[in-house]
Design an enzyme around this catalytic site. Sequence first.
Site, PDB file in Angstrom:
ATOM      1  N   ARG A  81       0.863  -1.194   0.000  1.00 55.08           N
ATOM      2  CA  ARG A  81       0.000   0.000   0.000  1.00 55.08           C
ATOM      3  C   ARG A  81       0.892   1.233   0.000  1.00 55.08           C
ATOM      4  O   ARG A  81       1.779   1.368   0.841  1.00 55.08           O
ATOM      5  CB  ARG A  81      -0.895  -0.030   1.234  1.00 55.08           C
ATOM      6  CG  ARG A  81      -1.878   1.131   1.351  1.00 55.08           C
ATOM      7  CD  ARG A  81      -2.784   0.876   2.551  1.00 55.08           C
ATOM      8  NE  ARG A  81      -3.854   1.847   2.698  1.00 55.08           N
ATOM      9  CZ  ARG A  81      -3.780   2.943   3.442  1.00 55.08           C
ATOM     10  NH1 ARG A  81      -2.659   3.225   4.098  1.00 55.08           N
ATOM     11  NH2 ARG A  81      -4.811   3.762   3.544  1.00 55.08           N
TER      12      ARG A  81
ATOM     13  N   SER B  25     -12.887  -2.868  -0.530  1.00 53.65           N
ATOM     14  CA  SER B  25     -13.134  -2.180   0.751  1.00 53.65           C
ATOM     15  C   SER B  25     -14.559  -1.690   0.851  1.00 53.65           C
ATOM     16  O   SER B  25     -15.055  -1.022  -0.070  1.00 53.65           O
ATOM     17  CB  SER B  25     -12.245  -0.933   0.853  1.00 53.65           C
ATOM     18  OG  SER B  25     -10.988  -1.267   1.323  1.00 53.65           O
TER      19      SER B  25
ATOM     20  N   LYS C  86      -5.641   6.083   8.486  1.00 58.07           N
ATOM     21  CA  LYS C  86      -6.397   6.541   7.317  1.00 58.07           C
ATOM     22  C   LYS C  86      -7.356   7.640   7.728  1.00 58.07           C
ATOM     23  O   LYS C  86      -8.238   7.422   8.555  1.00 58.07           O
ATOM     24  CB  LYS C  86      -7.166   5.359   6.713  1.00 58.07           C
ATOM     25  CG  LYS C  86      -7.953   5.720   5.486  1.00 58.07           C
ATOM     26  CD  LYS C  86      -8.595   4.490   4.877  1.00 58.07           C
ATOM     27  CE  LYS C  86      -9.482   4.901   3.723  1.00 58.07           C
ATOM     28  NZ  LYS C  86      -9.901   3.758   2.923  1.00 58.07           N
TER      29      LYS C  86
HETATM   30  N1  TZP Z   1      -9.068   1.125   5.579  1.00 55.78           N
HETATM   31  C1  TZP Z   1      -9.904   1.272   6.611  1.00 55.78           C
HETATM   32  S1  TZP Z   1      -9.066   1.608   8.040  1.00 55.78           S
HETATM   33  C2  TZP Z   1      -7.557   1.540   7.262  1.00 55.78           C
HETATM   34  C3  TZP Z   1      -7.755   1.259   5.920  1.00 55.78           C
HETATM   35  C4  TZP Z   1      -6.689   1.141   4.921  1.00 55.78           C
HETATM   36  C5  TZP Z   1      -6.269   1.773   7.945  1.00 55.78           C
HETATM   37  C6  TZP Z   1      -5.871   0.607   8.802  1.00 55.78           C
HETATM   38  O1  TZP Z   1      -4.655   0.853   9.429  1.00 55.78           O
HETATM   39  P1  TZP Z   1      -4.349   0.441  10.930  1.00 55.78           P
HETATM   40  O2  TZP Z   1      -3.049   1.159  11.201  1.00 55.78           O
HETATM   41  O3  TZP Z   1      -4.167  -1.057  10.959  1.00 55.78           O
HETATM   42  O4  TZP Z   1      -5.473   0.940  11.788  1.00 55.78           O
END
Ligand code: TZP
Length: 213
Positions: A45, A114, A143
């Site tokens: 990513r 997603s 995010k």
């Molecule tokens: N999509 C929803 S939350 C997120 C993504 C890409 C981020 C998840 O990252 P983390 O650090 O595991 O909470």
Amino acid sequence: MSSNFMQALGSTHLYPITDQHLSGLSHAEQVDFLIDIGATLIQLREKIDPPLRFFEQAEPAVLVARDRGAKIIINDRVDIALALKADGVHLGQEDLSPDAARRILGSDAIIGFSTHSLEQARLATQMPVDYVAIGPIFSTATKQSANPPVGLDGLARVREALGGMPLVAIGGITSENIGSVVKAGADVVAVISDIWVPANDSLIRIKRLLNYS
Ligand code: TZP
Ligand code: MG
């Protein structure tokens, strides 16, 4: 379709995601590190570098994974997945549709999608995807998003609606709360920050996540 994804994970529930910014490592270095400790399916990513740089960084990461028998899913970019013959792509609500990605990448590709609500997850069951991701489950700094956390109750409702479709939970998941997330119905947890930050004891946390059963 969906069997490729669950097969690639083997017995682990962990679907680790790379982050150059948080880890301070290149995508290839992160892949190497994750495979060393037992990861079999990894998502690359990249939200900061432009596509050209992501492509250049993803190429050696895909080669490392192929060499070592792990699979790579590319976040967002169907073009990069196709050019590198990666194992699949993970799409967001605003990326190319799963249907278009399936036409481009073919029937063997792993396609993940997603979703951020029960309604979106229900719609995803009609799409040519191998897994549905729901999140954020908990609040997360990784995010910036307008979508509120769905919580464990929301996750359980999505589980019910999805039937046998593999369900990936994402957002705020850690080696401490993985048990509650799996119990609420996630087949798999996708994790970014808890595996990279802080770096000093990241090995312990990843091992706990990988070996959770
Ligand atoms: N999509 C929803 S939350 C997120 C993504 C890409 C981020 C998840 O990252 P983390 O650090 O595991 O909470
Ligand atoms: Mg995306």
